[in-house]
Design an enzyme around this catalytic site. Structure first.
Site, PDB file in Angstrom:
ATOM      1  N   SER A 189       4.282  -2.426  -1.975  1.00  0.00           N
ATOM      2  CA  SER A 189       4.664  -2.892  -0.651  1.00  0.00           C
ATOM      3  C   SER A 189       5.920  -3.744  -0.780  1.00  0.00           C
ATOM      4  O   SER A 189       5.918  -4.749  -1.491  1.00  0.00           O
ATOM      5  CB  SER A 189       3.512  -3.723  -0.056  1.00  0.00           C
ATOM      6  OG  SER A 189       3.912  -4.338   1.155  1.00  0.00           O
ATOM      7  N   LYS A 222       5.872   1.503   0.409  1.00  0.00           N
ATOM      8  CA  LYS A 222       5.646   0.986   1.766  1.00  0.00           C
ATOM      9  C   LYS A 222       6.710  -0.043   2.053  1.00  0.00           C
ATOM     10  O   LYS A 222       7.004  -0.889   1.213  1.00  0.00           O
ATOM     11  CB  LYS A 222       4.245   0.369   1.822  1.00  0.00           C
ATOM     12  CG  LYS A 222       3.989  -0.666   2.905  1.00  0.00           C
ATOM     13  CD  LYS A 222       2.503  -1.017   2.959  1.00  0.00           C
ATOM     14  CE  LYS A 222       2.263  -2.458   3.345  1.00  0.00           C
ATOM     15  NZ  LYS A 222       0.809  -2.802   3.313  1.00  0.00           N
ATOM     16  N   LYS A 271       8.220  -2.854   5.015  1.00  0.00           N
ATOM     17  CA  LYS A 271       7.889  -3.605   6.214  1.00  0.00           C
ATOM     18  C   LYS A 271       8.943  -3.326   7.272  1.00  0.00           C
ATOM     19  O   LYS A 271      10.144  -3.244   6.960  1.00  0.00           O
ATOM     20  CB  LYS A 271       7.871  -5.103   5.900  1.00  0.00           C
ATOM     21  CG  LYS A 271       6.782  -5.500   4.894  1.00  0.00           C
ATOM     22  CD  LYS A 271       5.389  -5.418   5.496  1.00  0.00           C
ATOM     23  CE  LYS A 271       4.342  -5.950   4.536  1.00  0.00           C
ATOM     24  NZ  LYS A 271       3.005  -5.969   5.117  1.00  0.00           N
ATOM     25  N   ASP A 299       4.937  -0.572   7.486  1.00  0.00           N
ATOM     26  CA  ASP A 299       3.926  -1.542   7.945  1.00  0.00           C
ATOM     27  C   ASP A 299       4.589  -2.534   8.895  1.00  0.00           C
ATOM     28  O   ASP A 299       5.529  -3.242   8.521  1.00  0.00           O
ATOM     29  CB  ASP A 299       3.329  -2.285   6.732  1.00  0.00           C
ATOM     30  CG  ASP A 299       2.180  -3.225   7.107  1.00  0.00           C
ATOM     31  OD1 ASP A 299       1.820  -3.287   8.303  1.00  0.00           O
ATOM     32  OD2 ASP A 299       1.644  -3.887   6.201  1.00  0.00           O
ATOM     33  N   GLU A 313       1.473   1.587   9.594  1.00  0.00           N
ATOM     34  CA  GLU A 313       0.387   0.619   9.468  1.00  0.00           C
ATOM     35  C   GLU A 313       0.499  -0.466  10.534  1.00  0.00           C
ATOM     36  O   GLU A 313       1.571  -1.058  10.715  1.00  0.00           O
ATOM     37  CB  GLU A 313       0.448   0.004   8.055  1.00  0.00           C
ATOM     38  CG  GLU A 313      -0.683  -0.957   7.729  1.00  0.00           C
ATOM     39  CD  GLU A 313      -0.584  -1.497   6.293  1.00  0.00           C
ATOM     40  OE1 GLU A 313       0.194  -0.957   5.470  1.00  0.00           O
ATOM     41  OE2 GLU A 313      -1.284  -2.482   5.997  1.00  0.00           O
ATOM     42  N   ASP A 320      -4.838  -2.093   9.665  1.00  0.00           N
ATOM     43  CA  ASP A 320      -5.052  -3.171   8.695  1.00  0.00           C
ATOM     44  C   ASP A 320      -5.712  -4.330   9.463  1.00  0.00           C
ATOM     45  O   ASP A 320      -6.953  -4.418   9.534  1.00  0.00           O
ATOM     46  CB  ASP A 320      -3.683  -3.545   8.078  1.00  0.00           C
ATOM     47  CG  ASP A 320      -3.710  -4.750   7.159  1.00  0.00           C
ATOM     48  OD1 ASP A 320      -4.741  -5.435   7.082  1.00  0.00           O
ATOM     49  OD2 ASP A 320      -2.686  -5.044   6.502  1.00  0.00           O
ATOM     50  N   LYS A 322      -9.122  -4.230   3.111  1.00  0.00           N
ATOM     51  CA  LYS A 322      -8.884  -5.424   2.292  1.00  0.00           C
ATOM     52  C   LYS A 322     -10.227  -6.122   2.173  1.00  0.00           C
ATOM     53  O   LYS A 322     -10.846  -6.454   3.194  1.00  0.00           O
ATOM     54  CB  LYS A 322      -7.856  -6.346   2.943  1.00  0.00           C
ATOM     55  CG  LYS A 322      -6.435  -5.794   2.890  1.00  0.00           C
ATOM     56  CD  LYS A 322      -5.431  -6.746   3.485  1.00  0.00           C
ATOM     57  CE  LYS A 322      -4.046  -6.106   3.488  1.00  0.00           C
ATOM     58  NZ  LYS A 322      -3.082  -6.872   4.297  1.00  0.00           N
ATOM     59  N   GLY A 349      -3.364  -5.163  -0.040  1.00  0.00           N
ATOM     60  CA  GLY A 349      -3.209  -6.337  -0.906  1.00  0.00           C
ATOM     61  C   GLY A 349      -2.877  -7.565  -0.097  1.00  0.00           C
ATOM     62  O   GLY A 349      -2.448  -7.474   1.066  1.00  0.00           O
TER      63      GLY A 349
HETATM   64  O1  OSB Z   1       0.058  -6.396   5.783  1.00  0.00           O
HETATM   65  O2  OSB Z   1      -0.488  -5.497   3.984  1.00  0.00           O
HETATM   66  C1  OSB Z   1      -0.070  -6.469   4.584  1.00  0.00           C
HETATM   67  C2  OSB Z   1       0.918  -9.207   2.117  1.00  0.00           C
HETATM   68  C3  OSB Z   1       0.403 -10.329   2.744  1.00  0.00           C
HETATM   69  C4  OSB Z   1      -0.220 -10.192   3.958  1.00  0.00           C
HETATM   70  C5  OSB Z   1      -0.329  -8.928   4.557  1.00  0.00           C
HETATM   71  C6  OSB Z   1       0.163  -7.800   3.913  1.00  0.00           C
HETATM   72  C7  OSB Z   1       0.833  -7.960   2.690  1.00  0.00           C
HETATM   73  C8  OSB Z   1       1.445  -6.847   1.984  1.00  0.00           C
HETATM   74  C9  OSB Z   1       1.647  -6.978   0.485  1.00  0.00           C
HETATM   75  O3  OSB Z   1       1.858  -5.846   2.506  1.00  0.00           O
HETATM   76  C10 OSB Z   1       0.511  -6.415  -0.276  1.00  0.00           C
HETATM   77  C11 OSB Z   1       0.560  -6.793  -1.725  1.00  0.00           C
HETATM   78  O4  OSB Z   1       1.483  -6.360  -2.405  1.00  0.00           O
HETATM   79  O5  OSB Z   1      -0.338  -7.539  -2.178  1.00  0.00           O
HETATM   80 MG    MG Z   2      -0.568  -4.465   6.362  1.00  0.00          MG
END
Ligand code: OSB
Ligand code: MG
Length: 379
Positions: free
Chosen positions: A136, A162, A164, A189, A214, A239, A263, A291
């Site tokens: 991510s 992925k 953002k 995402d 996402e 999510d 999660k 994550g």
């Molecule tokens: O939306 O998935 C998410 C990190 C912190 C809070 C929300 C998210 C995320 C990530 C990173 O996308 C996931 C990771 O690499 O641990």
């Molecule tokens: Mg997410």
């Protein structure tokens, strides 16, 4: 099992690079490692994944620590627990606080697996011995910088990328990634940054053949996501909206998504994750493990849940060294060509290295049967 002591190791870790989403930027990571110790001196470990501030969800680390200290740790030392799947029921009178619940329950699961001489994966019914992982990537100041990051991670072999997105940083940015990297497994995402008023933008993203989008709309929403999914061809993955078995059932029945990101912390622990897994499998909804920028303990719990059969899409559990100069476990989590080997020794499959952890340690609270705080007030 008789758990005599819960220790809450409160750490402040710093990520190698800041991580930016539509809700903010973070580099400092406040993490609580839960250690559950039984009457023979054996320890199980869990990790609380709450953010520093209530931006991703309503939970935040200071509140989670109070919830663990005041409610969930005392319940675990005051009660005889036969199996970790009883812990969710034990916690149930106390509403929500899923990340706090999951952290304590996770330590009990690891302890249980160790007592039985099993790996955590085996203890929860996982069969895979290797899991595929993606990565991510946070928002960068410029698209050029993001393209460099993507190049790096494609070269490292991650199984999907992925990125953002947020309003204003979406269509052009995704187009540039497609132009540069062709048909790599790519997804976006939004962390709830859009509303149905943005439907034209979300429809335009269909042109880029993303694996999924996402959480485009509000956390908790199922109705608007169902409306959106009818209008776009890109699969919606939820999510933030999936915070319980009931919300997963609602999303499936309403058609709010075609994919679910599980999660463990967000849904209240491994027992609830397994329940959602079985439900999704029955309805042909594929899963992947999300994550929360975890340290090693949480990372290993994520790998364990990913060994269940319906986790068919690469998750966000990247190598320890994508986040940390030095993780708190030995050995660290390593993804090679996007594949993580599942350690099948016992419990989470690596040792918490107290020497490494101590460099981040701010405070340890100890909860025993004789020391269960009733009221925490200006303290
Ligand atoms: O939306 O998935 C998410 C990190 C912190 C809070 C929300 C998210 C995320 C990530 C990173 O996308 C996931 C990771 O690499 O641990
Ligand atoms: Mg997410």
């Amino acid at each position: 099992m008789k758990i005599t002591e819960i220790r809450l190791h409160q750490l402040l870790m710093k990520m190698k690079t800041p991580f930016t989403t539509s809700f903010g930027t973070q580099q400092d990571r406040f993490i609580t490692i839960v250690e559950a110790i039984d009457d023979s001196g054996l320890s199980g470990f869990g990790e609380c994944v709450s953010g520093e501030d209530p931006l991703y969800s309503e939970e935040f680390m200071d509140a989670s620590i109070i919830a663990m200290k005041k409610y969930f740790a005392p319940l675990v030392v005051q009660n005889e627990i036969e199996h970790p799947d009883e812990v969710w029921e034990l916690f149930k009178p106390f509403k929500r606080n899923n990340m706090a619940k999951a952290a304590i329950e996770g330590a009990v699961w690891d302890l249980h697996a160790k007592q039985k001489g099993m790996s955590l994966s085996e203890a929860i019914g996982g069969k895979k011995r290797q899991v595929e992982v993606g990565i991510s990537l946070g928002l960068e100041d410029t698209d050029e910088l993001l393209l460099e990051r993507v190049q790096e991670k494609v070269d490292e072999g991650y199984k999907r990328i992925k990125v953002k997105i947020k309003p204003g940083r979406d269509i052009d940015m995704i187009r540039k990634i497609r132009e540069r990297f062709g048909d790599i497994p790519l997804m976006a995402d939004a962390n709830s940054a859009y509303t149905l008023d943005d439907i034209e933008t979300l429809k335009a993203l269909d042109a880029f053949d993303l694996m999924m989008i996402e959480q485009p709309l509000a956390a908790g929403d199922l109705i608007d996501h169902a409306k959106l999914q009818k209008e776009i061809s890109t699969p919606v993955c939820l999510d933030e909206s999936i915070d319980s078995y009931e919300s997963a059932l609602g999303a499936i029945e309403l058609g709010s998504c075609r994919i679910i990101n599980v999660k463990v912390g967000r849904v209240g622990g491994l027992t609830q994750s397994i329940k959602i897994h079985d439900l999704a499998e029955k309805h042909d909804i594929p899963l992947w493990c999300g994550g929360m920028l975890e340290a090693g303990v949480g990372r290993l719990h994520n790998i364990a849940i990913t060994t269940l059969s319906n986790f068919t899409l690469p998750g966000d559990t990247a190598s320890s060294n994508r986040y940390w100069y030095e993780d708190i476990i030995t050995p660290e989590v390593v993804a090679e060509d996007g594949i993580v080997d599942v350690n099948t020794s016992y419990g989470i499959g690596a040792d918490v290295d107290f020497h490494k952890m101590n460099q981040y340690l701010k405070k340890t609270d100890v909860i025993t049967e004789a020391n269960t705080p009733d009221m925490i007030f200006y303290n």
